[in-house]
Each structure stands twice: as C-alpha cells, then as structure tokens.
Design a protein around this motif. Structure first.
Motif, PDB file in Angstrom:
ATOM      1  N   THR A 190       0.815  -1.392   0.227  1.00 49.80           N
ATOM      2  CA  THR A 190      -0.003  -0.110  -0.055  1.00 49.80           C
ATOM      3  C   THR A 190       0.760   1.137  -0.055  1.00 49.80           C
ATOM      4  OG1 THR A 190      -0.255  -0.120   2.546  1.00 49.80           O
ATOM      5  CG2 THR A 190      -2.214  -1.206   0.867  1.00 49.80           C
ATOM      6  N   LYS A 191       1.787   1.439   0.815  1.00 48.63           N
ATOM      7  CA  LYS A 191       2.695   2.405   0.766  1.00 48.63           C
ATOM      8  C   LYS A 191       3.548   2.676  -0.325  1.00 48.63           C
ATOM      9  CE  LYS A 191       6.504   4.933   3.194  1.00 48.63           C
ATOM     10  NZ  LYS A 191       5.655   6.366   2.929  1.00 48.63           N
ATOM     11  N   ARG A 192       4.099   1.392  -0.821  1.00 49.37           N
ATOM     12  CA  ARG A 192       4.755   1.586  -2.179  1.00 49.37           C
ATOM     13  C   ARG A 192       3.976   1.796  -3.396  1.00 49.37           C
ATOM     14  NH1 ARG A 192       7.088  -3.784   0.338  1.00 49.37           N
ATOM     15  NH2 ARG A 192       9.053  -3.104   1.413  1.00 49.37           N
ATOM     16  N   LEU A 193       2.954   1.473  -3.376  1.00 48.95           N
ATOM     17  CA  LEU A 193       1.964   2.089  -4.571  1.00 48.95           C
ATOM     18  C   LEU A 193       1.653   3.580  -4.387  1.00 48.95           C
ATOM     19  CD1 LEU A 193       0.473   0.868  -6.917  1.00 48.95           C
ATOM     20  CD2 LEU A 193      -1.326   0.531  -5.485  1.00 48.95           C
ATOM     21  N   VAL A 194       1.481   3.948  -3.220  1.00 47.45           N
ATOM     22  CA  VAL A 194       1.171   5.519  -2.873  1.00 47.45           C
ATOM     23  C   VAL A 194       2.308   6.163  -3.263  1.00 47.45           C
ATOM     24  CG1 VAL A 194       0.462   7.047  -1.310  1.00 47.45           C
ATOM     25  CG2 VAL A 194      -0.847   4.962  -1.397  1.00 47.45           C
ATOM     26  N   ASP A 195       3.539   5.857  -2.916  1.00 51.49           N
ATOM     27  CA  ASP A 195       4.812   6.459  -3.045  1.00 51.49           C
ATOM     28  C   ASP A 195       5.099   6.507  -4.620  1.00 51.49           C
ATOM     29  OD1 ASP A 195       5.188   6.720  -0.257  1.00 51.49           O
ATOM     30  OD2 ASP A 195       6.556   5.303  -0.426  1.00 51.49           O
ATOM     31  N   LEU A 196       4.709   5.446  -5.406  1.00 50.84           N
ATOM     32  CA  LEU A 196       5.003   5.377  -6.637  1.00 50.84           C
ATOM     33  C   LEU A 196       4.168   6.405  -7.641  1.00 50.84           C
ATOM     34  CD1 LEU A 196       5.899   1.892  -7.285  1.00 50.84           C
ATOM     35  CD2 LEU A 196       7.370   3.647  -7.792  1.00 50.84           C
ATOM     36  N   ILE A 197       2.862   6.109  -7.371  1.00 52.68           N
ATOM     37  CA  ILE A 197       1.681   6.579  -8.431  1.00 52.68           C
ATOM     38  C   ILE A 197       0.802   7.831  -7.544  1.00 52.68           C
ATOM     39  CG2 ILE A 197       1.784   4.334  -9.601  1.00 52.68           C
ATOM     40  CD1 ILE A 197      -0.929   3.773  -8.647  1.00 52.68           C
ATOM     41  N   GLY A 198       0.951   7.954  -6.348  1.00 52.76           N
ATOM     42  CA  GLY A 198       0.144   8.982  -5.591  1.00 52.76           C
ATOM     43  C   GLY A 198      -1.135   8.265  -5.072  1.00 52.76           C
ATOM     44  N   TYR A 199      -1.834   9.039  -4.049  1.00 54.05           N
ATOM     45  CA  TYR A 199      -2.894   8.421  -3.471  1.00 54.05           C
ATOM     46  C   TYR A 199      -3.954   7.974  -4.397  1.00 54.05           C
ATOM     47  CZ  TYR A 199      -7.146   8.078  -0.567  1.00 54.05           C
ATOM     48  OH  TYR A 199      -8.326   7.691   0.033  1.00 54.05           O
ATOM     49  N   SER A 200      -4.423   9.050  -4.971  1.00 51.45           N
ATOM     50  CA  SER A 200      -5.856   8.963  -5.718  1.00 51.45           C
ATOM     51  C   SER A 200      -5.625   7.946  -6.662  1.00 51.45           C
ATOM     52  CB  SER A 200      -6.037  10.347  -6.595  1.00 51.45           C
ATOM     53  OG  SER A 200      -7.210  10.263  -7.498  1.00 51.45           O
ATOM     54  N   ARG A 201      -4.734   7.432  -7.549  1.00 48.76           N
ATOM     55  CA  ARG A 201      -4.499   6.334  -8.503  1.00 48.76           C
ATOM     56  C   ARG A 201      -4.431   5.300  -7.811  1.00 48.76           C
ATOM     57  NH1 ARG A 201      -0.734   9.515 -12.021  1.00 48.76           N
ATOM     58  NH2 ARG A 201      -1.942  10.078 -13.895  1.00 48.76           N
ATOM     59  N   ALA A 202      -3.563   5.091  -6.545  1.00 51.76           N
ATOM     60  CA  ALA A 202      -3.461   3.944  -5.772  1.00 51.76           C
ATOM     61  C   ALA A 202      -4.671   3.543  -5.152  1.00 51.76           C
ATOM     62  CB  ALA A 202      -2.549   4.266  -4.697  1.00 51.76           C
ATOM     63  N   ALA A 203      -5.637   4.486  -4.783  1.00 58.82           N
ATOM     64  CA  ALA A 203      -6.695   4.275  -4.145  1.00 58.82           C
ATOM     65  C   ALA A 203      -7.753   3.407  -5.017  1.00 58.82           C
ATOM     66  CB  ALA A 203      -7.702   5.505  -3.658  1.00 58.82           C
ATOM     67  N   GLU A 204      -7.776   4.178  -6.418  1.00 55.99           N
ATOM     68  CA  GLU A 204      -8.462   3.703  -7.565  1.00 55.99           C
ATOM     69  C   GLU A 204      -8.323   2.286  -7.872  1.00 55.99           C
ATOM     70  OE1 GLU A 204      -9.576   2.799 -11.629  1.00 55.99           O
ATOM     71  OE2 GLU A 204      -7.735   3.633 -11.190  1.00 55.99           O
ATOM     72  N   LEU A 205      -6.788   1.899  -8.011  1.00 57.97           N
ATOM     73  CA  LEU A 205      -6.560   0.656  -8.300  1.00 57.97           C
ATOM     74  C   LEU A 205      -6.938  -0.395  -7.386  1.00 57.97           C
ATOM     75  CD1 LEU A 205      -3.103   1.143 -10.021  1.00 57.97           C
ATOM     76  CD2 LEU A 205      -5.282   1.112 -11.016  1.00 57.97           C
ATOM     77  N   CYS A 206      -6.519  -0.154  -6.050  1.00 62.10           N
ATOM     78  CA  CYS A 206      -6.661  -0.983  -4.837  1.00 62.10           C
ATOM     79  C   CYS A 206      -8.380  -1.233  -4.666  1.00 62.10           C
ATOM     80  CB  CYS A 206      -6.003  -0.530  -3.627  1.00 62.10           C
ATOM     81  SG  CYS A 206      -4.218  -0.578  -3.706  1.00 62.10           S
ATOM     82  N   LEU A 207      -9.077  -0.132  -5.051  1.00 60.80           N
ATOM     83  CA  LEU A 207     -10.622  -0.397  -4.298  1.00 60.80           C
ATOM     84  C   LEU A 207     -11.607  -0.819  -5.390  1.00 60.80           C
ATOM     85  CD1 LEU A 207     -10.623   2.824  -2.024  1.00 60.80           C
ATOM     86  CD2 LEU A 207     -10.144   0.370  -1.548  1.00 60.80           C
ATOM     87  N   THR A 208     -10.988  -0.920  -6.683  1.00 60.55           N
ATOM     88  CA  THR A 208     -11.664  -1.395  -7.584  1.00 60.55           C
ATOM     89  C   THR A 208     -11.129  -2.722  -8.148  1.00 60.55           C
ATOM     90  OG1 THR A 208     -10.632  -0.228  -9.443  1.00 60.55           O
ATOM     91  CG2 THR A 208     -12.224   1.079  -8.648  1.00 60.55           C
ATOM     92  N   GLY A 209     -10.024  -2.968  -7.981  1.00 62.54           N
ATOM     93  CA  GLY A 209      -9.400  -4.160  -8.590  1.00 62.54           C
ATOM     94  C   GLY A 209      -9.015  -4.146 -10.226  1.00 62.54           C
ATOM     95  N   ARG A 210      -8.990  -3.077 -10.544  1.00 64.30           N
ATOM     96  CA  ARG A 210      -8.818  -2.754 -12.093  1.00 64.30           C
ATOM     97  C   ARG A 210      -7.375  -3.331 -12.702  1.00 64.30           C
ATOM     98  NH1 ARG A 210      -6.770   1.012 -15.193  1.00 64.30           N
ATOM     99  NH2 ARG A 210      -6.424   2.675 -13.624  1.00 64.30           N
TER     100      ARG A 210
END
Length: 272
Positions: A166-186
C-alpha cells in the motif's frame, strides 16, 4: 555479466517453489511454479526472506522473475481453504500478537529496497496479481513485458494488501491512483504502468530478458559505493525537506570525495 563467473545455486526448501542462482555480483531469484502461475505461499515467503538476508555480500544486483508466462498470480488459493493446516484462516484463531507477528515476518520477503548496497530489478511478464504485484512493488526497478497485468486483488477477496504494497504503491503513483486501483481491482497493462510510473521500461515479451540484462550491466558498471550512497539519498528524499536533502547530499559527497582522495576507506552510507 562476466562470463568467467561461476554460477552457484543457492539451496532453498523444495516446497518453496523458488530457484536461486548467483555469480559474484548478481543473483537471479525465479519463482518456479509455472504450472500454478507462480502462486505464493508462506514457505516461499520464508525462503525469500532467508535468501535476502543470506546472499553473499558480493552480490550487488538481484533480479526477481517468474518462470513461464506469469510473474506471479498471487496467493495460492488452496491457502484460503479452512482445512489447510498452513492456511490463512488459522490466523484469526491465533492471539493478536502471534498473528500480526506472522504477517510481519512475511512482509520481510517483499522488502528488496532497504539495503543501499543491493539494487533489485523485477522482470515482470503476464500476471502480477495480489502478492505478485506487491513483490514487484518491493523491487527498486520494474521492467515489464507488454503483456503484463498488474492487479491489487486482495480487497476483492475480503482482505487487504498486507505485504508492504500500500505505501509503495502510493509513493510510486500517488494516493488517488492507488486508491482507484486497490478499491476497484482494475487491471493495469504495460502502457499505463509505464505512463503512471509503475514501470521504468516496457518491452515486447521476447525482449524482456535482453532488456533486464542491459539494465543489470549498466547497474554493475557504477561503482558500488557511489551507487549505495545515491540509492540511500533517493530512498530518503520523500521524507526530507529540500534543505534536509541537500544537507544529506553534502555529507554523502564529502564521504565520496574523501574516499576518492584516499583519505578514508570505502565507507558506505552513514560512514565517517
């Protein structure tokens, strides 16, 4: 790679589904369960942690890859069976400290960035789902094939990504994109991965090995201590102010210049 180097096999538990080979300065860790799309298990995680801590100190670059057509499709689904003796459903029956301690141990298998003297490269093709995605995120550099499919699937299974992703993903692409990816499973393909910063390069599947080899050769061409100092600066940059980062740069440069002038030994980050 120096072809005069002898390739040595690092012994691992056969149940882990891993193959580990190394020469003097590089190691290749292959998830080797191609018939199961390199799905993961606690035994694999334990062995990944052991390998990370016991590789020879001469190893400077580690390549993480999957055998066959996938990097890793994530957790072995058999482990969510209530009848599996090592399954995840035994965890809620454990005392909290024991349960979270188990997870903490597994998280160590996904940390390939914290050692400044070691640079990790994930060569990712096909599925990188759940734990597979998180293992790729745990590397310093990701080179992907054009058939890659990243997906953080844990929330769709009713659980959370708990292997450091979760932290590594946010650090790489930002919170908004990370939230969308994790919370939709896209799922994220190669083009988007490159565009948003999940990957440093995308190449056709047939060219993945060559691209990784080119990167490893370039990494090894940089002096070990300059590489380690630079990596340490980059890793800490996000948590520092600009003034703090520039102060750290000054100290690192002073160490390097003194070493080059022969005024001190080849000190790594934090040395005198």
């Amino acid at each position: 790679m120096d072809t005069t180097d002898t390739t040595t096999t690092f012994e691992v538990d056969p149940a882990a589904g891993l193959r580990v080979e190394h020469t003097t300065d590089r190691a290749t860790i292959t998830l080797a369960r191609p018939d199961r799309l390199n799905c993961q298990s606690p035994v694999m995680w334990d062995e990944l942690t052991r390998v990370r801590t016991q590789l020879p100190a001469t190893v400077r670059v580690v390549v993480l890859r999957g055998e066959g057509r996938a990097f890793s499709a994530g957790l072995d689904r058999e482990l969510v069976s209530p009848d599996h003796p090592q399954g995840l459903l035994r965890i809620p029956r454990l005392p909290r400290e024991e349960a979270t301690g188990l997870i903490e141990g597994w998280q160590r298998a996904f940390d390939w960035t914290s050692r400044p003297d070691l640079v990790s490269v994930a060569a990712v093709q096909g599925h990188a789902i759940g734990g597979g995605f998180q293992l790729a995120l745990g590397a310093d550099i990701r080179i992907v094939a054009d058939d890659v499919q990243f997906c953080m699937a844990e929330p769709m299974l009713g659980i959370v990504p708990d292997l450091g992703g979760t932290k590594r993903l946010v650090d790489l692409i930002g919170y908004s994109r990370a939230a969308e990816l994790c919370l939709t499973g896209r799922r994220v393909g190669a083009e988007e991965a490159l565009r948003v910063g999940l990957a440093s390069a995308s190449v056709p599947v047939a060219e993945l090995d060559a691209a990784v080899e080119q990167t490893v050769t370039a990494l090894l061409a940089i002096g070990r201590d300059a590489s380690a100092e630079t990596k340490a600066l980059l890793r800490a940059a996000a948590s520092r102010t600009q003034d703090e980062q520039q102060a750290a740069e000054r100290e690192a440069q002073y160490r390097r210049l003194r070493a080059l002038a022969g005024l001190l030994g080849e000190d790594g980050p934090g040395g005198a």
